[in-house]
Design an enzyme around this catalytic site. Sequence first.
Site, PDB file in Angstrom:
ATOM      1  N   HIS A  71       0.847  -1.203   0.000  1.00 63.67           N
ATOM      2  CA  HIS A  71       0.000   0.000   0.000  1.00 63.67           C
ATOM      3  C   HIS A  71       0.884   1.255   0.000  1.00 63.67           C
ATOM      4  O   HIS A  71       1.312   1.733   1.054  1.00 63.67           O
ATOM      5  CB  HIS A  71      -0.905  -0.034   1.230  1.00 63.67           C
ATOM      6  CG  HIS A  71      -1.970   1.033   1.252  1.00 63.67           C
ATOM      7  ND1 HIS A  71      -3.325   0.748   1.308  1.00 63.67           N
ATOM      8  CD2 HIS A  71      -1.888   2.385   1.231  1.00 63.67           C
ATOM      9  CE1 HIS A  71      -4.012   1.873   1.332  1.00 63.67           C
ATOM     10  NE2 HIS A  71      -3.155   2.900   1.292  1.00 63.67           N
ATOM     11  N   HIS A 126       1.139   5.004  -2.305  1.00 63.50           N
ATOM     12  CA  HIS A 126       0.616   5.858  -3.391  1.00 63.50           C
ATOM     13  C   HIS A 126       1.797   6.505  -4.115  1.00 63.50           C
ATOM     14  O   HIS A 126       2.630   7.145  -3.457  1.00 63.50           O
ATOM     15  CB  HIS A 126      -0.292   6.944  -2.826  1.00 63.50           C
ATOM     16  CG  HIS A 126      -1.512   6.402  -2.137  1.00 63.50           C
ATOM     17  ND1 HIS A 126      -2.740   6.321  -2.753  1.00 63.50           N
ATOM     18  CD2 HIS A 126      -1.686   5.900  -0.890  1.00 63.50           C
ATOM     19  CE1 HIS A 126      -3.621   5.806  -1.907  1.00 63.50           C
ATOM     20  NE2 HIS A 126      -3.009   5.544  -0.767  1.00 63.50           N
ATOM     21  N   HIS A 159      -9.806   1.602  -0.178  1.00 64.00           N
ATOM     22  CA  HIS A 159      -9.665   2.230   1.139  1.00 64.00           C
ATOM     23  C   HIS A 159     -11.010   2.095   1.860  1.00 64.00           C
ATOM     24  O   HIS A 159     -12.039   2.591   1.369  1.00 64.00           O
ATOM     25  CB  HIS A 159      -9.303   3.709   1.010  1.00 64.00           C
ATOM     26  CG  HIS A 159      -7.862   3.947   0.661  1.00 64.00           C
ATOM     27  ND1 HIS A 159      -7.301   3.483  -0.487  1.00 64.00           N
ATOM     28  CD2 HIS A 159      -6.867   4.589   1.339  1.00 64.00           C
ATOM     29  CE1 HIS A 159      -6.011   3.832  -0.517  1.00 64.00           C
ATOM     30  NE2 HIS A 159      -5.723   4.505   0.577  1.00 64.00           N
ATOM     31  N   GLU A 217     -10.846   3.333   7.141  1.00 68.25           N
ATOM     32  CA  GLU A 217      -9.828   4.291   7.596  1.00 68.25           C
ATOM     33  C   GLU A 217     -10.583   5.427   8.307  1.00 68.25           C
ATOM     34  O   GLU A 217     -10.268   5.786   9.427  1.00 68.25           O
ATOM     35  CB  GLU A 217      -9.022   4.832   6.404  1.00 68.25           C
ATOM     36  CG  GLU A 217      -7.947   5.858   6.792  1.00 68.25           C
ATOM     37  CD  GLU A 217      -7.324   6.572   5.583  1.00 68.25           C
ATOM     38  OE1 GLU A 217      -7.931   6.555   4.492  1.00 68.25           O
ATOM     39  OE2 GLU A 217      -6.229   7.174   5.765  1.00 68.25           O
ATOM     40  N   ASP A 240       1.869   3.991   3.080  1.00 59.69           N
ATOM     41  CA  ASP A 240       0.844   4.880   2.521  1.00 59.69           C
ATOM     42  C   ASP A 240       1.464   6.026   1.713  1.00 59.69           C
ATOM     43  O   ASP A 240       1.507   5.959   0.487  1.00 59.69           O
ATOM     44  CB  ASP A 240      -0.066   5.402   3.642  1.00 59.69           C
ATOM     45  CG  ASP A 240      -1.482   5.722   3.209  1.00 59.69           C
ATOM     46  OD1 ASP A 240      -1.848   5.368   2.093  1.00 59.69           O
ATOM     47  OD2 ASP A 240      -2.229   6.321   4.020  1.00 59.69           O
ATOM     48  N   ASP A 241       1.912   7.072   2.376  1.00 59.77           N
ATOM     49  CA  ASP A 241       2.476   8.270   1.724  1.00 59.77           C
ATOM     50  C   ASP A 241       3.678   8.733   2.558  1.00 59.77           C
ATOM     51  O   ASP A 241       3.571   9.725   3.309  1.00 59.77           O
ATOM     52  CB  ASP A 241       1.426   9.389   1.686  1.00 59.77           C
ATOM     53  CG  ASP A 241       0.093   8.921   1.109  1.00 59.77           C
ATOM     54  OD1 ASP A 241       0.028   8.716  -0.111  1.00 59.77           O
ATOM     55  OD2 ASP A 241      -0.855   8.728   1.894  1.00 59.77           O
TER      56      ASP A 241
HETATM   57  N1  ADE Z   1      -4.659   8.897  -0.906  1.00 57.42           N
HETATM   58  C1  ADE Z   1      -3.407   8.952  -0.462  1.00 57.42           C
HETATM   59  N2  ADE Z   1      -3.353   8.632   0.850  1.00 57.42           N
HETATM   60  C2  ADE Z   1      -4.618   8.367   1.242  1.00 57.42           C
HETATM   61  C3  ADE Z   1      -5.221   7.975   2.455  1.00 57.42           C
HETATM   62  N3  ADE Z   1      -4.506   7.775   3.567  1.00 57.42           N
HETATM   63  N4  ADE Z   1      -6.556   7.812   2.479  1.00 57.42           N
HETATM   64  C4  ADE Z   1      -7.277   7.999   1.368  1.00 57.42           C
HETATM   65  N5  ADE Z   1      -6.762   8.355   0.199  1.00 57.42           N
HETATM   66  C5  ADE Z   1      -5.441   8.541   0.124  1.00 57.42           C
HETATM   67 ZN    ZN Z   2      -3.706   4.893   1.097  1.00 55.98          ZN
END
Ligand code: ADE
Ligand code: ZN
Length: 332
Positions: free
Chosen positions: A12, A14, A192, A195, A273-274
């Site tokens: 996971h 992005h 997703h 969350e 994630d990011d």
């Molecule tokens: N896009 C990038 N990170 C995200 C996240 N944590 N939740 C939803 N969309 C995303």
């Molecule tokens: Zn994500």
Amino acid sequence: MNIRKLPKIELHLHLEGAAPPNFIRQLAFEKNIDLTQIFNANGDYCFSNFNEFLATYEAACQVLKEPEDFHRLTRSILEKSAENGVIYTEVFISPDFCGGGDLTAWKEYLAAIEEAANSAKEDLGIEMRGIVTCIRHNGPSIAKKASICAAETASNFVIGFGMGGDELVGTQGDFTYSFNMADEAGLGLTTHAGEWGGAESVRQALQDLRVTRLGHGIQIIDDTNLIREAIDKKITLEVCPGSNVSLGIFENLSMHPINSLLKSGLLVTVSTDDPPFFNTTMTSEYNNLRDVFDWDEDIFKLINQNAIHAAFCGEEQKLILLERINSAWTKT
Ligand code: ADE
Ligand code: ZN
């Protein structure tokens, strides 16, 4: 154990969300785009809640204009992943940012991304696969374009279809058309869910989209029946603890349910994630899990095995990964 060097599977991540601030600043400079408002005094991305995060994220994406930009970005994120021991990574790529859902343009962006992935495999030894991703708050008709892009380019590289974005906009079921199309094209499915949208959003994802994986999925913790159903269906959770803490869902890692989810018998995996948005890496995620929950080699081996079983790649690739994970994560 030297966590940084040990092999890891990430499911996971992005693509745009993995762009370091310096990378985005450099492109902004080259293209003469003013993005100063999205950085704080330290030069990091600036946001104080999820909606601000999404706005900053989308502002940063404005500098990613040409296929060449995505080639550079892919190279840069794979270098970082490889430095942290990642040997296989499934990366969310959104046609919304790569040509606005136009299929011809998408193919050019995808070719650039795949070329960078091939060269990283050659010299860094990291395997990347793509999960084409629609963005929930852009709505079902834009998502339909993303699923057409996904279905038309399904391959050994494009192996999945997913959805990110604001989970509080619409329902999972609004996107059944796209997920059915991706399913018919043979792509693996993830969304997703759980969350921000609670256990109800997880229920919808399983019922309406028939995904085998949940992006985050952590709020399933509030529904014991749903946990049982997810265990029975062998659903895998793509848990991103650092992201959840950074976005304020939990005050700190010790309050995060990841350990309880694992102990309940759910298939848990760990991802970032990011990473630059949340000041994290796979190494720091693992270090924190070791420090806070006492996770040892056996647990890290298990979560990597879970990730391999849930990966959308073929069996031959999985066997290679399993062998590397099993031989490296042993107690010394
Ligand atoms: N896009 C990038 N990170 C995200 C996240 N944590 N939740 C939803 N969309 C995303
Ligand atoms: Zn994500």
